[in-house]
Design an enzyme around this catalytic site. Sequence first.
Site, short mmCIF file in Angstrom:
data_model
loop_
_atom_site.label_atom_id
_atom_site.label_comp_id
_atom_site.label_asym_id
_atom_site.label_seq_id
_atom_site.Cartn_x
_atom_site.Cartn_y
_atom_site.Cartn_z
CB SER A 9 -1.40 -68.46 -44.77
OG SER A 9 -0.13 -68.24 -44.73
CG HIS A 34 -1.91 -68.69 -48.83
ND1 HIS A 34 -2.17 -68.38 -50.10
CD2 HIS A 34 -1.03 -67.70 -48.54
CE1 HIS A 34 -1.48 -67.11 -50.60
NE2 HIS A 34 -1.00 -66.88 -49.41
CG ASP A 36 2.07 -66.68 -47.49
OD1 ASP A 36 1.71 -66.02 -48.52
OD2 ASP A 36 1.50 -66.65 -46.44
CG MET A 38 7.66 -64.02 -47.45
SD MET A 38 7.28 -63.32 -46.06
CE MET A 38 5.67 -63.56 -45.78
CG HIS A 67 1.38 -65.25 -51.82
ND1 HIS A 67 0.73 -64.39 -50.87
CD2 HIS A 67 1.44 -64.13 -53.10
CE1 HIS A 67 0.88 -63.27 -51.17
NE2 HIS A 67 1.33 -62.97 -52.42
CG MET A 69 4.68 -62.33 -51.39
SD MET A 69 4.31 -62.42 -49.51
CE MET A 69 3.95 -63.83 -49.35
CG MET A 139 -1.20 -58.70 -51.52
SD MET A 139 -1.14 -60.48 -50.69
CE MET A 139 -0.63 -59.78 -49.09
N GLY A 146 2.79 -61.98 -41.41
CA GLY A 146 1.40 -62.32 -41.06
C GLY A 146 1.00 -61.80 -40.04
N GLY A 147 -0.34 -61.53 -39.36
CA GLY A 147 -0.87 -61.13 -38.23
C GLY A 147 -1.01 -59.52 -38.29
CG ASP A 177 -2.55 -63.36 -48.41
OD1 ASP A 177 -2.74 -63.56 -46.97
OD2 ASP A 177 -1.47 -63.77 -48.84
N GLY A 178 -4.56 -61.53 -45.93
CA GLY A 178 -4.11 -60.61 -44.92
C GLY A 178 -5.06 -60.15 -43.89
N GLY A 199 -4.28 -66.79 -42.18
CA GLY A 199 -2.99 -67.45 -41.28
C GLY A 199 -3.52 -67.32 -39.82
CB SER A 200 -3.17 -64.88 -37.22
OG SER A 200 -2.71 -64.21 -38.02
C1 DX5 Z 1 1.38 -61.84 -45.81
C2 DX5 Z 1 1.08 -63.23 -46.36
C3 DX5 Z 1 0.02 -63.91 -45.93
C4 DX5 Z 1 -0.19 -64.23 -44.36
C5 DX5 Z 1 -1.57 -63.86 -43.70
O1 DX5 Z 1 2.51 -61.19 -46.70
O2 DX5 Z 1 1.02 -63.32 -47.89
O3 DX5 Z 1 -0.52 -64.99 -46.40
O4 DX5 Z 1 0.11 -65.45 -43.86
O5 DX5 Z 1 -1.51 -63.91 -42.64
P1 DX5 Z 1 -2.71 -63.30 -41.68
O6 DX5 Z 1 -3.90 -64.05 -42.12
O7 DX5 Z 1 -2.38 -63.60 -40.20
O8 DX5 Z 1 -2.92 -61.91 -41.92
ZN ZN Z 2 0.06 -65.08 -48.90
#
Ligand code: DX5
Ligand code: ZN
Length: 225
Positions: A9, A34, A36, A38, A67, A69, A139, A146-147, A177-178, A199-200
Amino acid sequence: MIRYKLSPSILAADFNKLGDQIKSVEKAGADYLHVDVMDGSFVPSISFGMPVIRSIRSSSRLFFDVHLMIVNPERYIKTFSQCGADGITFHLEAAKDVMRTISLIRDCGKRAGIAISPETPVSALDDEVIEAVDMVLIMTVRPGFGGQTYLEECTEKIAEIRKRADSIKPDLDVEVDGGINKETIKTVLKAGANVIVMGSSVFSGNAADNTKYYKKLLDDRNGKA
Ligand code: DX5
Ligand code: ZN
């Protein structure tokens, strides 16, 4: 047959060198990217939108796993398709007409996914919806940032959707995811997930090395060790 895929991500990437970071995960073997989106309304935060996706599209051949949101995702399906999405996942909680939104994605020739937030039960997804999509995104944190830490209570939802898919749509992709890391990836794989967003865990530190590590883990499951 279910294939295991890694979807880094870019929300966790260093945007000052986004192009290079995408190149390094692509070269290291990532399956998807990925992306995101938002809107500050469906989720509290605002990330990025069309111009960024259009720009990275020109230098990457990766499958863009977008994705959304955002509220009323149906308004933007065509636009995100034109910007370079290969798959579009929207939230059940955000769409006015779920089946129509899936049709819009199909009409654009893209793969369709539906996401549910942690508080939404798997039972909120009708069989008709599961049959119509390519992917269900469970989710494993509250969408928006993230994180965050993996929410253990989501594990049984992964198992539940995989079980339902086994009887009505065996080739359904189940994405998580997450909060996925070296430990929680074992939990989600065991529960039945096959598309893993990170992501992280990919972008903090050396993104190429991290991608190779997780890709190997998934490839071992794909029988290509
Ligand atoms: C959160 C996002 C994720 C995010 C995940 O709303 O949809 O895709 O980047 O990040 P990590 O892997 O750091 O939890
Ligand atoms: Zn996502």
